[in-house]
Scaffold this motif. Structure first.
Motif, short mmCIF file in Angstrom:
data_model
loop_
_atom_site.label_atom_id
_atom_site.label_comp_id
_atom_site.label_asym_id
_atom_site.label_seq_id
_atom_site.Cartn_x
_atom_site.Cartn_y
_atom_site.Cartn_z
N HIS A 35 32.05 43.44 47.28
CA HIS A 35 31.49 42.66 46.17
C HIS A 35 32.56 42.61 45.08
N SER A 36 33.10 41.41 44.86
CA SER A 36 34.14 41.26 43.84
C SER A 36 33.62 40.37 42.72
N SER A 37 34.42 40.24 41.69
CA SER A 37 34.04 39.36 40.59
C SER A 37 34.06 37.89 41.04
N LYS A 38 34.58 37.63 42.25
CA LYS A 38 34.61 36.27 42.78
C LYS A 38 33.59 36.03 43.88
N GLY A 39 32.78 37.04 44.23
CA GLY A 39 31.78 36.86 45.26
C GLY A 39 31.78 37.99 46.28
N GLN A 118 36.62 44.59 40.05
CA GLN A 118 36.67 43.71 38.89
C GLN A 118 38.14 43.45 38.59
N LEU A 119 38.48 42.17 38.51
CA LEU A 119 39.86 41.82 38.17
C LEU A 119 40.19 42.31 36.78
#
Length: 120
Positions: A35-39, A118-119
């Protein structure tokens, strides 16, 4: 080797940018849930190996700074910051992202991974 040592060795080996090293650590039936900040991404061993190739092409170097590494039986949680040096500016290190990952170890290899990032 204990699960915590395996995970520590994995991250300290720069396996995320080296497919030969990565292959040694990953179970053949490995699954990685990210699960990233992009999906959301769900990857198998081959897909993670392809990501490693991409990372190697994009960055001159990388390093990890751990803040936490905790073990509960065959599960290891690791919280870290991932630093990279992009090929576009080889003298400038930058924070790529912050990660929290839980690894399940099976047969002395990384079997299931659950990660949030999270980037920077």
């Amino acid at each position: 080797m204990m699960a915590k040592e395996l995970v520590t060795d994995f991250y300290q080996s720069d396996a995320l940018r080296n497919t030969e090293t990565l292959n040694r650590f990953l179970h053949d039936e490995m699954e990685f849930h990210w699960h990233s900040s992009k999906g959301f991404l769900k990857m198998n061993k081959n897909e993670l190996m392809n990501l490693s190739l991409e990372m190697n092409r994009s960055y001159v170097s990388s390093r990890i700074h751990f803040s936490h590494i905790l073990q509960d039986n065959d599960n290891v949680s690791v919280r870290y910051t991932y630093y990279v040096t992009p090929i576009e500016s080889p003298t400038e290190e930058m924070v790529l992202a912050h990660f929290m990952t839980i690894w399940e170890v099976k047969d002395g290899k990384l079997f299931r991974g659950y990660q949030m990032s999270q980037l920077s």
